[in-house]
Structures are given as structure tokens and as C-alpha cells.
Design a protein around this motif. Structure first.
Motif, PDB file in Angstrom:
ATOM      1  N   ILE A   1      42.378  -0.535  32.758  1.00 16.42           N
ATOM      2  CA  ILE A   1      41.945   0.258  33.918  1.00 16.42           C
ATOM      3  C   ILE A   1      40.854  -0.480  34.686  1.00 16.42           C
ATOM      4  CG2 ILE A   1      40.746   2.376  34.590  1.00 16.42           C
ATOM      5  CD1 ILE A   1      42.218   3.729  32.247  1.00 16.42           C
ATOM      6  N   LEU A   2      39.871  -0.995  33.966  1.00 18.51           N
ATOM      7  CA  LEU A   2      38.753  -1.682  34.626  1.00 18.51           C
ATOM      8  C   LEU A   2      39.227  -2.899  35.409  1.00 18.51           C
ATOM      9  CD1 LEU A   2      36.107  -1.386  31.780  1.00 18.51           C
ATOM     10  CD2 LEU A   2      35.966  -0.344  34.049  1.00 18.51           C
ATOM     11  N   HIS A   3      40.303  -3.512  34.945  1.00 18.60           N
ATOM     12  CA  HIS A   3      40.877  -4.644  35.675  1.00 18.60           C
ATOM     13  C   HIS A   3      41.235  -4.267  37.105  1.00 18.60           C
ATOM     14  CE1 HIS A   3      43.760  -7.610  37.076  1.00 18.60           C
ATOM     15  NE2 HIS A   3      44.707  -6.700  37.053  1.00 18.60           N
ATOM     16  N   GLY A   4      41.765  -3.052  37.283  1.00 16.50           N
ATOM     17  CA  GLY A   4      42.230  -2.650  38.603  1.00 16.50           C
ATOM     18  C   GLY A   4      41.210  -1.906  39.437  1.00 16.50           C
ATOM     19  N   MET A   5      39.978  -1.791  38.957  1.00 18.01           N
ATOM     20  CA  MET A   5      38.960  -1.014  39.669  1.00 18.01           C
ATOM     21  C   MET A   5      37.988  -1.902  40.422  1.00 18.01           C
ATOM     22  SD  MET A   5      38.026   2.118  37.077  1.00 18.01           S
ATOM     23  CE  MET A   5      36.698   2.624  38.193  1.00 18.01           C
ATOM     24  N   ALA A   6      37.490  -1.384  41.525  1.00 20.45           N
ATOM     25  CA  ALA A   6      36.495  -2.111  42.306  1.00 20.45           C
ATOM     26  C   ALA A   6      35.160  -2.148  41.551  1.00 20.45           C
ATOM     27  CB  ALA A   6      36.315  -1.465  43.678  1.00 20.45           C
TER      28      ALA A   6
ATOM     29  N   GLY B   1      37.256  12.475  40.636  1.00 19.32           N
ATOM     30  CA  GLY B   1      38.325  11.939  39.812  1.00 19.32           C
ATOM     31  C   GLY B   1      38.786  10.599  40.352  1.00 19.32           C
ATOM     32  N   ILE B   2      39.495   9.841  39.513  1.00 18.11           N
ATOM     33  CA  ILE B   2      40.053   8.545  39.910  1.00 18.11           C
ATOM     34  C   ILE B   2      41.517   8.548  39.487  1.00 18.11           C
ATOM     35  CG2 ILE B   2      39.858   6.033  39.746  1.00 18.11           C
ATOM     36  CD1 ILE B   2      36.990   6.480  38.657  1.00 18.11           C
ATOM     37  N   ASP B   3      42.402   8.215  40.417  1.00 19.74           N
ATOM     38  CA  ASP B   3      43.826   8.243  40.083  1.00 19.74           C
ATOM     39  C   ASP B   3      44.588   7.304  41.012  1.00 19.74           C
ATOM     40  OD1 ASP B   3      45.655  10.474  38.372  1.00 19.74           O
ATOM     41  OD2 ASP B   3      46.722   9.351  39.918  1.00 19.74           O
ATOM     42  N   GLN B   4      45.602   6.647  40.486  1.00 23.27           N
ATOM     43  CA  GLN B   4      46.443   5.756  41.297  1.00 23.27           C
ATOM     44  C   GLN B   4      47.105   6.501  42.450  1.00 23.27           C
ATOM     45  OE1 GLN B   4      46.342   2.449  40.969  1.00 23.27           O
ATOM     46  NE2 GLN B   4      47.701   1.839  39.312  1.00 23.27           N
ATOM     47  N   ASN B   5      47.417   7.783  42.228  1.00 25.31           N
ATOM     48  CA  ASN B   5      48.110   8.588  43.245  1.00 25.31           C
ATOM     49  C   ASN B   5      47.147   9.534  43.940  1.00 25.31           C
ATOM     50  OD1 ASN B   5      50.693   7.496  42.493  1.00 25.31           O
ATOM     51  ND2 ASN B   5      50.606   8.800  40.670  1.00 25.31           N
ATOM     52  N   ALA B   6      45.977   9.033  44.280  1.00 22.83           N
ATOM     53  CA  ALA B   6      44.937   9.889  44.862  1.00 22.83           C
ATOM     54  C   ALA B   6      45.409  10.628  46.104  1.00 22.83           C
ATOM     55  CB  ALA B   6      43.698   9.052  45.185  1.00 22.83           C
TER      56      ALA B   6
ATOM     57  N   ILE C   1      37.974  18.751  43.047  1.00 19.68           N
ATOM     58  CA  ILE C   1      36.998  17.669  43.183  1.00 19.68           C
ATOM     59  C   ILE C   1      37.654  16.507  43.927  1.00 19.68           C
ATOM     60  CG2 ILE C   1      35.697  18.288  41.109  1.00 19.68           C
ATOM     61  CD1 ILE C   1      37.140  16.080  39.616  1.00 19.68           C
ATOM     62  N   LYS C   2      36.836  15.711  44.572  1.00 19.02           N
ATOM     63  CA  LYS C   2      37.353  14.587  45.347  1.00 19.02           C
ATOM     64  C   LYS C   2      37.985  13.563  44.410  1.00 19.02           C
ATOM     65  CE  LYS C   2      36.063  11.270  48.944  1.00 19.02           C
ATOM     66  NZ  LYS C   2      37.135  11.736  49.829  1.00 19.02           N
ATOM     67  N   ILE C   3      39.075  12.951  44.847  1.00 20.95           N
ATOM     68  CA  ILE C   3      39.775  11.968  44.018  1.00 20.95           C
ATOM     69  C   ILE C   3      39.853  10.633  44.764  1.00 20.95           C
ATOM     70  CG2 ILE C   3      41.899  11.410  42.793  1.00 20.95           C
ATOM     71  CD1 ILE C   3      42.464  14.365  42.577  1.00 20.95           C
ATOM     72  N   TYR C   4      39.456   9.573  44.068  1.00 26.70           N
ATOM     73  CA  TYR C   4      39.494   8.227  44.628  1.00 26.70           C
ATOM     74  C   TYR C   4      40.611   7.419  43.970  1.00 26.70           C
ATOM     75  CZ  TYR C   4      34.762   9.173  46.377  1.00 26.70           C
ATOM     76  OH  TYR C   4      33.674   9.707  47.024  1.00 26.70           O
ATOM     77  N   LYS C   5      41.017   6.374  44.645  1.00 25.83           N
ATOM     78  CA  LYS C   5      41.889   5.388  44.022  1.00 25.83           C
ATOM     79  C   LYS C   5      41.021   4.393  43.238  1.00 25.83           C
ATOM     80  CE  LYS C   5      45.819   5.505  47.182  1.00 25.83           C
ATOM     81  NZ  LYS C   5      46.729   4.712  48.046  1.00 25.83           N
ATOM     82  N   PRO C   6      41.578   3.727  42.227  1.00 27.25           N
ATOM     83  CA  PRO C   6      40.773   2.775  41.445  1.00 27.25           C
ATOM     84  C   PRO C   6      40.151   1.667  42.284  1.00 27.25           C
ATOM     85  CG  PRO C   6      42.843   3.242  40.323  1.00 27.25           C
ATOM     86  CD  PRO C   6      42.948   3.879  41.687  1.00 27.25           C
ATOM     87  N   THR C   7      40.801   1.296  43.388  1.00 25.16           N
ATOM     88  CA  THR C   7      40.294   0.204  44.220  1.00 25.16           C
ATOM     89  C   THR C   7      39.244   0.657  45.221  1.00 25.16           C
ATOM     90  OG1 THR C   7      42.216   0.553  45.656  1.00 25.16           O
ATOM     91  CG2 THR C   7      42.376  -1.197  44.000  1.00 25.16           C
ATOM     92  N   ASP C   8      38.995   1.971  45.322  1.00 23.01           N
ATOM     93  CA  ASP C   8      37.989   2.485  46.254  1.00 23.01           C
ATOM     94  C   ASP C   8      36.577   2.204  45.736  1.00 23.01           C
ATOM     95  OD1 ASP C   8      39.973   3.472  47.873  1.00 23.01           O
ATOM     96  OD2 ASP C   8      39.858   5.526  47.094  1.00 23.01           O
ATOM     97  N   THR C   9      35.624   2.171  46.673  1.00 21.11           N
ATOM     98  CA  THR C   9      34.217   2.090  46.293  1.00 21.11           C
ATOM     99  C   THR C   9      33.769   3.475  45.845  1.00 21.11           C
ATOM    100  OG1 THR C   9      33.817   0.328  47.897  1.00 21.11           O
ATOM    101  CG2 THR C   9      31.893   1.528  47.073  1.00 21.11           C
ATOM    102  N   ILE C  10      33.165   3.562  44.672  1.00 19.57           N
ATOM    103  CA  ILE C  10      32.777   4.858  44.118  1.00 19.57           C
ATOM    104  C   ILE C  10      31.280   4.897  43.841  1.00 19.57           C
ATOM    105  CG2 ILE C  10      35.030   5.401  43.109  1.00 19.57           C
ATOM    106  CD1 ILE C  10      34.041   4.303  40.465  1.00 19.57           C
ATOM    107  N   GLN C  11      30.720   6.119  43.844  1.00 18.48           N
ATOM    108  CA  GLN C  11      29.293   6.267  43.586  1.00 18.48           C
ATOM    109  C   GLN C  11      29.020   6.172  42.087  1.00 18.48           C
ATOM    110  OE1 GLN C  11      29.568  10.750  44.732  1.00 18.48           O
ATOM    111  NE2 GLN C  11      27.633  10.528  43.631  1.00 18.48           N
TER     112      GLN C  11
END
Length: 634
Positions: free
Chosen positions: A609-614, A571-576, A583-593
Motif C-alpha cells: 500500500i505504501l508503495h502506491g501512496m504519496a 478514508g483512503i481507497d483506490q475507488n475514492a 467521511i472524506k475519502i482520498y485516493k492513495p496518490t492524493d496529498t493527505i493531512q
């Protein structure tokens, strides 16, 4: 932004033009071709969103062409008759652009049609487009990679087709890159579906096919197209999605509508439909005041529904309150709901200040319709259904409501082509323009009534569109800095507050909760129908997903996918850091697989959302829209 004088509007148009002219100077400073192409695409988008009086640019297309000439081409001389390739940027479930392509393929059952999308993925393609292409015997392809890679692939996929048809977005540079190769021989036609916007594609187009006679002239005068190459080619079906409809009797349908919307018997129903910005107030033209005046003159015996108008806007809320609920903005409705309202109406009003193509269903069901002539675009001034002022429109509206609607049902014989006539005109184009060459065109900048109207309607949303583009594309750092300076200098409204702050300023908590409630109801109906999210995704080739927004909606979706054909990897969430889940939760700025798709379960737009994602290169689908796609699947 509100303007008080036309001089202010003209100054705004000139500021837009000067700003983009300065940005054009940055092209020569870009050292790498991909940076240069990205900037040219951005400039094209700015010209198409901001009103400048510029509708084409031979200079900018020559930049693209010079790079395109280097794209390697292994040309296959074997051309198969009656095979047509349509090039689109994207397609949508709503709006006339995609319906145009659908109807074109359906009407021309003498040829095989395939589609290549330059900026889309398989999950975005409406089912009715896939179905009509499959029935034609063609295929659908989606391009991947950078601009050069897409151009090379487009050339490869275009081999063997007899004709190329461009139904592209205005800043799409991929076809220009691909077909400006000196070895390319197959004729290319550009369909001018948005005459009010700047566009790329004229350098490579052997003919420009125009939606209306007004557009034929504008292509010649504004875009600089040779007179004999600007052709009138009517919208097949005049904008209606051709499909079998089981229409119940009008009386029975009206009783259904009256019950659904609480309309009293013998009360007249007036309907209009269009995108919300087409109703924005400008100098001399205020749709909400027209609505209020008509309702006042009908003495409480009418209601007025505006399909597509954003009901969260203060203007529409104030109108509903001031008319005691007789005027209502209904927001975006499904095609079925919209058609039922139009079919059961006593009067249909075409949107203004900017027209939209919602008139066809009204004509089909013998509903009187009226339109306001502001700029002369595709209207017959001798048609009794056309009004040349708001006062005249009010007068004719009252004439219909007072029982004289029959005389407003007249449709000029020349208005709509039959399928047979349309096929003859299309065949004439194919026979007349049967070879390909690079074209000369000499555009002229014009500022006339249409520019004054459109600038007032489009200025604010233009800034938002450019901000979203810059936040989702790789723009050179120095270009961004220069853009920031020019934005401030010319007051373009691009770089406002932080995009998340802007979102929270606009969307209230109650509104967000209501949208989530609507999504929940759709999801429940999906479950009741027996359709499965995982089955649909796997059929589309999607086997791994990430879920953006891990509140109740996201958590429940992860539960549903736990034992299915599709695996939710994370999952991806600002409040990770504050979330606890299986399931594992990342922040939008984290590197994700990598995954096949990100499902957005929030009410925030994908572009925000895409603006704030890595990671910005993974396709994203809004959960609400994904459910709609599954429900539409037969």
C-alpha cells in the motif's frame, strides 16, 4: 526458482555477488550524505537477503563510520552501574528474535534494561516486551527522523548506560553511525542472532555474542572477527517465550486436539513448526516427500501437521490431497495453539532444509524430537536425535512411531544452560569487555554447503524484499535506473510486474474473503470481551487515524470510531470517486493531512500500500494485527 545442479546454484550466488559489487560503486557518486546512507542501507539489505558468501564488510562500515564521526556528541562521563541499553530495529509478536530480547531481560533480574527502537513506533511493540522492560525499571524509546537525526538521538539516549547490546536487523546502520564517534567510551556488544545473513555492526562491537558454537567459528572465519572476541552466549531459555502456562494433562489435551482436528483414537500425531520458506524444496532435500514417505510407512496410523507452512501453496495442497488429509499445512497459529499441538504430539520434527527453533516446547513436555543435519549448524552429531540423511530420518521417525520414542528423549547435559550458568557467562562478558574502541575485522568470502542451501531457499523472497524496500524508501532516481539495468543483467528478480498486479496474481478472491472473514470473527470476539479499539489507541498516544480500504470493513470501523476517543479524519481507497460515505475519502496518490496512524482494513500488505501512496511517512497498522494486539493486552 528450481535448480537442477549445484553448479547452477553456484552461478546464481556469483551473479548475486557481482550485481551488488556494481551497486557498491554508486556510493561514491552520491553527493548528499543522506542519499549515501540510504544506498549503503539498501546494499546491506541486498547482501543479507541474497546469498553471496559475504557476511560483513569493513569497507561499507568505514563509509558509515566516516559520516558518524561528524555526529556531535556531548559526552556525559557519569555511568550508572547495572543499566543496560538494548538497541533493536523492530520487534514482533512472532519469531525468536523478540523472544530472545524478552528472555534476556527476564533472566537478568540483576540489572535495569531499556530499549531504543531505530525503525519502529509505539504501536508496533508487543505487550510482553513493554511489560518486561517496565518490570526491569527501564524505558522504551522509538527514534524518529533521518539516519543522522536518529544517530544523534541514540547517542543522547545512550548516555549513562553501562553497556550497549545490539539486537538489530542486518542492514541497520544507525548504531554504526552513533557509536563510531571517537568520543564514545561505553562498550558495545553485537548479538549474532542470524549467522546465515550479512550484517552491519562489527566495526563498533567490542564483542560478538553468538547463538551457537557453529556461529562462533563462522564469525571468526567469515566475518573476520578476532578469535578472542567471538563468544558463545546461549539463547536464554533456548527460544521459548518464558511465561506461566497452565498445562492440562497430556491425555486430556490430546483428546481435545483429536476432537478439534478430527484425529481418530490411536492415530499418532507428528508435528513440525517453522516459517514456510524453511520447508522449500532444494536439491536433495524435499520436506513434503519426507512427510509422504513417513505417512506411507505408518500405514494410515499417523497424521502430520506443519505449523507455519502456507496452506495456500500448491505444494501443500497437493500433499494434503495425496495423503487423504493426513498431512496438513496449518499456516501461522497463535503461540497457545502451536504449543498445544506440540505438547500433545507423539513426535516433533525440526524443519528442514533450514532449521527453526521450535524444539524447546517438545523437550519440556517429553515429546521425542528429531532433526536432520544438513550443514552441521548447532547440532550434536553424536546425539541419537540427529539424522545425517533423509533415509536415516525416516528410519528414526518410524522407530518412534513404532513405540520406541523413549530413547529419543535424551537431552545432553551440555545442551541447555541453567539461568544461573547463563548469568555467570553474561557477567564474564561484561567483565572481560569493559571498554570501547573501533574494531578491525577482516572478512573473507566463503561459499560452502550452507550457501548452496540458503541460496535455493532465499533467492525468490530476496527479490521481493528488495522491491518492497525500494518502494518504501527514498532511493535516488539514478540509483533506481542503474538498479533496473543490473536487475535485468543479472536476473535478480527485483523489478517484476506492477506490485498491485503481482498481489492480485498471488491472492485469489476466495482467499481474500476468507481472511476478511477471519478478521470479522476476531473483531466480534473483541467486542464480546468488552475491549475497545479507541481506548487502546488513545492509551498508545494515537488520537487521529485514517482508514485504508473503505469497503464494508472500513465503513464499519469508521462507524465504531465516530463517537470514541479516536477520530477517523478520512478514508483512503483506490475507488475514492465511486464511494459515498460520511467521511472524506482520498485516493492513495492524493496529498493527505497528517494523522497518528493509518489503519489498513484490506488484506494487502502495508508495504504494498505504501508503495502506491504519496505520503509514506505515516505509520500504518494492519487492522487484523491491531485486533490481535488489543486481545493480547491484559
Amino acid at each position: 526458482m528450481l535448480y537442477t545442479t549445484l553448479q547452477e546454484v553456484k552461478e546464481r550466488i556469483n551473479k548475486n555477488y557481482k550485481c551488488i559489487e556494481e551497486i557498491e560503486k554508486l556510493i561514491a557518486e552520491q553527493k548528499q550524505e543522506d542519499q549515501r546512507l540510504e544506498l549503503i542501507s539498501l546494499i546491506g539489505l541486498m547482501y543479507s537477503e541474497f546469498v553471496t558468501g559475504v557476511y560483513s564488510s569493513e569497507k561499507l562500515e568505514r563509509y558509515i563510520s566516516n559520516i558518524g564521526e561528524k555526529v556531535k556528541l556531548s559526552y556525559n562521563n557519569k555511568i550508572l552501574n547495572n543499566k543496560i541499553l538494548i538497541v533493536m530495529s523492530k520487534s514482533y509478536y512472532v519469531g525468536g528474535h523478540t523472544v530472545l530480547v524478552h528472555n534476556w531481560i527476564k533472566w537478568d533480574d540483576t540489572k535495569q534494561y531499556s530499549i531504543v527502537f531505530t525503525d519502529s513506533n509505539e504501536l508496533d511493540i508487543p505487550d510482553f516486551i513493554s511489560e518486561v522492560v517496565n518490570k526491569s525499571g527501564g524505558k522504551i524509546e522509538c527514534l524518529k527522523g533521518n539516519y543522522i537525526q536518529k544517530a544523534q538521538k541514540l547517542e543522547e539516549l545512550s548516555q549513562g548506560f553501562q553497556r550497549i547490546l545490539l539486537f538489530t536487523h542486518m542492514n541497520d546502520i544507525v548504531p554504526v553511525l552513533a557509536y563510531s564517534n571517537p568520543d564514545w567510551l561505553v562498550p558495545v556488544y553485537f548479538y549474532n542472532h542470524a549467522d546465515f545473513r550479512f550484517s552491519y555492526g562489527f566495526l563498533i562491537s567490542d564483542a560478538v555474542l553468538n547463538l551457537g558454537q557453529f556461529d562462533v567459528d563462522k564469525s571468526i572465519r567469515y566475518r573476520g572477527i578476532e578469535k578472542n572476541k567471538s563468544i558463545y552466549m546461549q539463547f536464554p531459555g533456548m527460544g521459548d517465550l518464558e511465561q506461566e502456562k497452565n498445562i492440562i494433562s497430556k491425555d486430556k489435551l490430546r483428546r481435545k486436539i483429536n476432537t478439534k482436528y478430527g484425529i481418530k483414537q490411536n492415530v499418532k500425531l507428528i508435528v513440525s513448526m517453522g516459517a514456510d520458506f524453511k520447508y522449500d524444496s532444494i536439491i536433495g532435500y524435499e520436506f513434503d516427500k519426507y512427510v509422504k514417505k513417513v505417512l506411507e510407512e505408518s500405514n494410515g496410523k499417523s497424521v502430520f501437521f506443519i505449523i507455519g507452512a502456507d496452506r495456500s501453496k500448491k505444494k501443500w495442497n497437493d500433499l494434503e490431497i495425496s495423503t487423504q488429509g493426513k498431512a496438513r499445512a496449518l499456516g501461522i497459529l497463535s503461540r497457545e495453539e502451536a504449543d498445544e499441538l506440540i505438547y500433545s504430539a507423539d513426535l516433533y520434527i525440526v524443519s528442514f532444509p533450514m532449521m527453526s527453533y521450535g524444539r524447546k516446547p517438545a523437550q519440556c513436555m517429553q515429546v521425542p524430537s528429531l532433526c536432520l543435519n544438513i550443514i552441521g549448524r548447532n547440532v550434536d552429531v553424536n546425539d541419537i536425535r540427529t539424522a545425517n540423511s533423509v533415509d536415516e530420518l525416516i528410519e528414526k521417525s518410524m522407530d518412534v512411531l513404532n513405540g520406541n520414542g523413549e530413547k529419543y528423549l535424551h537431552i545432553p547435559q551440555t545442551e541447555q544452560w541453567s539461568k544461573e550458568q547463563w548469568l555467570r557467562e553474561w557477567q564474564k562478558v561484561c567483565e572481560t569487555f569493559s571498554t570501547h574502541s573501533i574494531q578491525e575485522f577482516h572478512p573473507q568470502r566463503h561459499i560452502e554447503k550452507q550457501e548452496y542451501v540458503n541460496c535455493q531457499l532465499m533467492q525468490e523472497t530476496a527479490g521481493q524484499a528488495i522491491a518492497c524496500y525500494m518502494n518504501t524508501h527514498t532511493i535516488d532516481k539514478e540509483v533506481r535506473q542503474k538498479m533496473t539495468e543490473l536487475d535485468e543483467k543479472y536476473e535478480m528478480g527485483i523489478f517484476k510486474k506492477d506490485i498491485y498486479e503481482s498481489y492480485n496474481d498471488v491472492i485469489r478472491t476466495a482467499d481474500k474473503n476468507y481472511k476478511l472473514y477471519q478478521t470479522s470473527i476476531k473483531w466480534l470476539r473483541l467486542k464480546q470481551s468488552g475491549k475497545q479499539i479507541s481506548q487502546y489507541l488513545s492509551q498508545k498516544g494515537c488520537h487521529t487515524v485514517a482508514i485504508y480500504g473503505m469497503s464494508y470493513m472500513g465503513q464499519t470501523l469508521a462507524d465504531e470510531l465516530a463517537d470514541g476517543k479516536v477520530k477517523a479524519l478520512y478514508g483512503i481507497d483506490q475507488n475514492a470517486g465511486n464511494q459515498k460515505w460520511t467521511i472524506k475519502i482520498y485516493k492513495p496518490t492524493d496529498t493527505i493531512q497528517p494523522v497518528d496512524l493509518i489503519i489498513n482494513t484490506t488484506t494487502i500488505d502495508n508495504s504494498v500500500i505504501l508503495h502506491g501512496m504519496a505520503e509514506k511517512n505515516i505509520p500504518m497498522a494492519a487492522f487484523d494485527e491491531l485486533i490481535d494486539q488489543i486481545m493480547r493486552q491484559q
